[in-house]
Every structure is written in structure tokens, then in C-alpha cells.
Design a protein around this motif. Structure first.
Motif, PDB file in Angstrom:
ATOM      1  N   HIS A 231      -1.919  -1.260 -23.458  1.00 40.47           N
ATOM      2  CA  HIS A 231      -0.635  -0.725 -24.067  1.00 40.47           C
ATOM      3  C   HIS A 231      -1.072   0.589 -23.849  1.00 40.47           C
ATOM      4  O   HIS A 231      -2.146   1.200 -23.641  1.00 40.47           O
ATOM      5  N   ASP A 233       0.587   4.318 -23.252  1.00 44.49           N
ATOM      6  CA  ASP A 233       1.768   5.461 -23.007  1.00 44.49           C
ATOM      7  C   ASP A 233       1.413   6.624 -22.663  1.00 44.49           C
ATOM      8  O   ASP A 233       0.446   7.333 -23.499  1.00 44.49           O
ATOM      9  N   VAL A 240       9.448  -0.441 -23.235  1.00 45.64           N
ATOM     10  CA  VAL A 240       8.045  -0.506 -22.434  1.00 45.64           C
ATOM     11  C   VAL A 240       8.706  -1.288 -21.716  1.00 45.64           C
ATOM     12  O   VAL A 240       8.881  -2.808 -21.452  1.00 45.64           O
ATOM     13  N   SER A 242       6.844  -4.442 -19.723  1.00 40.89           N
ATOM     14  CA  SER A 242       5.703  -5.319 -19.367  1.00 40.89           C
ATOM     15  C   SER A 242       5.763  -6.393 -18.441  1.00 40.89           C
ATOM     16  O   SER A 242       6.362  -7.130 -17.803  1.00 40.89           O
ATOM     17  N   ARG A 291       6.324   4.118 -21.095  1.00 46.18           N
ATOM     18  CA  ARG A 291       5.311   3.433 -21.896  1.00 46.18           C
ATOM     19  C   ARG A 291       5.547   1.705 -20.883  1.00 46.18           C
ATOM     20  O   ARG A 291       6.232   1.283 -20.570  1.00 46.18           O
ATOM     21  N   ARG A 345       7.268  -8.015 -28.696  1.00 48.71           N
ATOM     22  CA  ARG A 345       6.387  -7.176 -29.166  1.00 48.71           C
ATOM     23  C   ARG A 345       7.027  -6.214 -29.903  1.00 48.71           C
ATOM     24  O   ARG A 345       6.580  -4.875 -30.542  1.00 48.71           O
ATOM     25  N   HIS A 346       8.524  -5.056 -29.136  1.00 47.68           N
ATOM     26  CA  HIS A 346       8.073  -4.358 -29.126  1.00 47.68           C
ATOM     27  C   HIS A 346      10.246  -4.316 -29.286  1.00 47.68           C
ATOM     28  O   HIS A 346      11.069  -4.707 -28.743  1.00 47.68           O
ATOM     29  N   THR A 349      12.690  -3.392 -24.684  1.00 47.44           N
ATOM     30  CA  THR A 349      11.253  -3.991 -23.652  1.00 47.44           C
ATOM     31  C   THR A 349      12.019  -3.690 -21.811  1.00 47.44           C
ATOM     32  O   THR A 349      13.702  -4.307 -22.379  1.00 47.44           O
TER      33      THR A 349
END
Length: 479
Positions: A231, A233, A240, A242, A291, A345-346, A349
Motif C-alpha cells: 500500500h 498513500d 486507489v 491498483s 494512492r 478492498r477500496h 478504485t
């Protein structure tokens, strides 16, 4: 890493350096000599002119034809540099950019030189003698060129840092480079950056979180699978981005056993995961305001009492089941689970891009210079294609639509992992993968089987691609 600087006066060029220039450049004209005139005349005929004799105070003088400084397609300049710098005559290389060469050509040349900081001898597995290596790169330019070249060389230095980390990891033999070793190395490298943190799922957590495809691939090995999420940030809030990488640390093919020749380079079947790690290190080095999450799906596809069998059915973490009709098509299984896991996860995205040495078929289609791009998102397709042209790390788009549906139909499960007719192998794999990313998230698949390795004189080593492509795409996306 190799150090770098920009020069704007020929008087700043240190003695015993290797000058690489072109006929008619302002720098070449500022260094008049009979030798320079003769070599320039040779270069103007389209031939490389190079000498280590009577070129004092330089250690070596190379004059590259002007057309080669504009060749973005066939890497002529880098192909000239490769043998010249394999056994350098100076630690200090000066690249003359005062003639205004094409910036993509400069990028490729600078990237190549920075990557000289790693070679196979550095793994310490072979007796070697001390030899001269490049430690300093200078770009000679005019004052008005400095802003663009300063940004270029800073980016390429960070890119090379990530590429070298990825290349070194991929070059390590698989008996050492196990899933847990990759995790340990990633944690060690990420510890240098406060902005990076690692999250690890061991074999028990993989089962508990429902990653049945990753578990199926890894359970046949005495070296259990891992899922590593890195990760970054760079800002506190925002979407985010990915990246997911295939990390098969060695691929025997499982019970669908590969022949010996096909197995020889399979320690490199984790290049996708290694390049995700390298990309994350590059992003952290540049301290980008973004991110990002990098996901490494790590497993060894081995033969053992618990190895997956043709005809087995496994369930991914998004609930879809897959019939495993070919145990040598394991990369798409670990990627599918990792893509699905990343998508959950977010809250927001922006996109998911996966990369993998997935199919030999993409090499037959595109060769060794182009990565295969498969996506149903036209904006992402255009953005990655443009970034490839800008970075010199190019992609070529292959079709991905419902005409491939029959290639993944299964009578017993939601999907099967390979087509029974052995057709459209690369696109069929991508069609399987697209089921594991929600339609609300733009997704692209990069098959880097042809580009993740550099092949020369019958040998293969990791290349670090497509890190340059992905960094350029990210920078463009942040504008």
C-alpha cells in the motif's frame, strides 16, 4: 545506482570519460580536431564511428549517425550502446543531447545506461574478476533544454531503481526465490519508505478469505502460497489505483508437466509480481501524490500429493467457480483471485491493471518488443497505448469481447481455465480474467510474456518491463 548530472559547457566534461555524440552537434563542433572531422564524416554515411585511440582527453569517443537519434521504433541507439558498454572503457558516460534528439530515444538510452547498475554477476553465484563499470551518467545540453531533461532523467532514474529491484528478484534461482522469499525481500525494500506498508496473507489466511484459485495452484508445493499487498498513500484521500502481478516463482506445469526445454526459464514466471514491486518502489521514490495498491499473487506450481488435478473445480473469492482443465494454465487462476480480492478492498478504485508472463501465444502474435494489451475500457486502452508510445515501452491491443465466451464455457463450473480448442489462447485468458473485475472498475490485462525478458545470445534475463509504461501512464493520469 548510477549517479547523474546535467552539463551545459563542454569544459565540464571530465577527462577520461566516454563521449557519445553525433556529427554536427554543437558539442561536436566545440571540440574540433582532425579525428572528430574524420569520424563525423564516417557517421554522416550512416555508420557508427567509435574509437579509443588518440581521443585524449577522452577515454572513448563514439559518434552515432543523426538518424539513429530519431529512431523510436527499432532502438538503434541502444543497440549501439549495448556492446559498447558491455565492457566500458570509462566509468563516466556523457550523452550529448545538444542536437535535440527525439526525447523517447533519450529516455530509452538513459534507462538502458541506468540499468547497467545490475547484471547477473551481482547475484554472487559466479566467480568473477573486478571489471570497470559505469558509475556516472552526464547529459550534455543547452540551458533551454535543462527543464525537460531534468524531469526526464529524474523519472528514468526512479524507473531504473524499480526495474533493477524487479530484475534482481526475478533473476534469483527459484530454489531461493520462493513465495515467502519474495515477501521478505519486498518488506526489506519497502522498509526504506515510510509511505509503503505491506500486508501479507499466508496459506491459512488465503483459505480463510476464500482465495480458492490461489490456494489450488499453491497447495501442491512444499513452499506455500502468499498474497502480498503493498500500500502506498501519497495522499490521505482519493481513489486507489491498483496493480496486480502474477507471481509463479516456478512453474513445472503441475500434473500437466512441461517438457524440459519449456521449463528452463520458468523461474521468470513471477516477473509480473516482481514488476509490481518495482513499480511501487518507483512511485515511492518519486513521492507521487496518489494512492496505489500493488498485489502480488505468489505461488509455486509444483507436483506433489496435494497438487491440483485436471478436472478439479475451485472457487474464487468473488464466488465464481473455475474448472481446472489444464494445470499449466495456473497464472490466470492466481491472477483471477488477486484481481477479485483487489476489487473488494477500496470504496473507490480508479482502475486495476494486471500484468503477467501469461501465454506463449502472445509472443507468437506480437514478438518480443510489444506487450499484449486486452481491455474492454476504451479510455484505458487509449491511455495505455499513448503511454507506451511516450515511454518507448509499447503495447498492442488484442480483441476482448463476447465472441470469446465459448472459450471459457464449462459443463460443471461457471468457467473453465483454458479453451478446449487451443485457439485464441491469450485473448481467452483475458476473457476469463475479466469476470473477476466488477464492470464498475476499469480493468486492463497486460500479457508480457514477450517483453518481461531480454534475450541475447541465447540467454534470457529479466527486463523490468512494463514498469516504464505503467509509470508514464500513472503520471499522465495524475495531470
Amino acid at each position: 545506482m548510477i549517479h547523474y548530472q546535467l552539463l551545459t559547457s563542454h569544459q565540464e566534461i571530465v577527462a577520461k570519460s566516454h563521449l557519445i555524440t553525433t556529427a554536427g552537434s554543437p558539442l561536436a563542433n566545440a571540440l574540433p580536431s582532425l579525428l572528430m572531422q574524420e569520424m563525423s564524416a564516417q557517421a554522416e554515411t550512416g555508420e557508427l564511428a567509435d574509437t579509443t585511440f588518440h581521443c585524449a582527453p577522452l577515454a572513448r569517443l563514439t559518434i552515432v549517425p543523426q538518424s539513429d537519434w530519431q529512431d523510436t521504433l527499432t532502438d538503434t541507439l541502444v543497440n549501439h550502446l549495448r556492446p559498447l558498454l558491455a565492457a566500458p572503457r570509462s566509468e563516466h558516460v556523457v550523452l550529448d543531447c545538444s542536437y535535440s534528439p527525439h526525447l523517447v530515444v533519450v529516455r530509452k538510452a538513459v534507462r538502458f545506461i541506468f540499468n547497467l547498475a545490475h547484471n547477473l554477476d551481482d547475484l554472487g553465484l559466479k566467480k568473477t574478476t573486478n571489471r570497470l563499470r559505469v558509475t556516472q551518467l552526464s547529459l550534455y545540453c543547452h540551458e533551454e533544454q535543462k527543464p525537460s531533461l531534468e524531469a526526464l532523467i529524474r523519472e528514468e532514474h526512479a524507473i531504473a531503481y524499480g526495474m533493477i529491484a524487479a530484475r534482481r528478484l526475478a533473476d534469483i534461482p527459484s530454489e531461493q526465490c520462493t513465495p515467502q522469499f519474495v515477501v521478505d525481500e519486498a518488506q526489506r525494500l519497502c522498509a526504506d519508505f515510510q509511505s509503503l506498508r505491506c500486508e501479507v496473507l499466508d496459506e491459512q489466511a488465503i483459505v480463510e478469505q476464500g482465495l480458492g484459485l490461489l490456494h489450488a495452484v499453491g497447495k501442491g508445493s512444499a513452499r506455500p502460497p502468499r498474497l502480498l499487498a503493498i500500500h502506498y498513500d501519497g495522499v490521505k484521500e482519493g481513489p486507489v489505483r491498483s496493480y496486480v502481478g502474477k507471481g509463479i516463482t516456478f512453474d513445472t506445469g503441475g500434473l500437466w508437466l512441461k517438457e524440459g526445454a519449456g521449463m528452463y526459464t520458468m523461474k521468470y514466471d513471477m516477473c509480473g509480481a516482481a514488476n509490481v514491486l518495482g513499480l511501487m518502489l518507483t512511485i515511492a521514490t518519486l513521492a507521487l501524490p496518489v494512492r496505489v495498491m500493488g498485489v502480488l499473487a505468489l505461488a509455486e506450481n509444483a507436483i506433489g500429493p496435494n497438487a491440483m488435478q485436471p478436472g478439479n473445480v475451485a472457487r474464487a473469492c468473488n464466488g465464481l467457480t473455475v474448472e481446472i482443465n489444464n494445470t499449466d494454465a495456473e497464472g490466470r487462476l492466481v491472477l483471477a483471485d488477486a484481481i477479485a480480492w483487489a476489487s473488494q478492498r477500496h470504496a473507490h478504485t480508479r482502475y486495476i491493471i494486471d500484468m503477467a508472463t501469461l501465454t506463449g501465444a502472445v509472443v507468437k502474435a506480437l514478438g518480443y518488443e510489444l506487450s499484449g494489451l486486452m481491455t474492454q475500457d476504451e479510455n484505458l486502452r487509449q491511455a495505455l497505448t499513448q503511454a507506451g508510445e511516450q515511454s518507448g515501452d509499447e503495447v498492442w491491443s488484442l480483441p476482448l469481447d463476447a465472441r470469446l465466451k465459448k472459450q471459457t464455457d464449462s459443463a460443471i463450473a461457471d468457467l473453465c481455465n483454458t479453451p478446449g480448442n487451443n485457439a485464441a489462447i491469450s485473448a481467452s485468458a483475458a476473457w476469463l480474467l475479466h469476470h473477476f473485475c466488477p464492470q464498475s472498475i476499469p480493468w486492463a490485462h497486460l500479457d508480457v510474456s514477450g517483453t518481461a525478458l531480454w534475450r541475447e545470445s541465447g540467454k534470457s534475463v529479466a527486463s523490468g518491463r512494463p514498469i516504464p509504461l505503467l509509470l508514464r501512464h500513472l503520471l499522465n493520469d495524475l495531470r
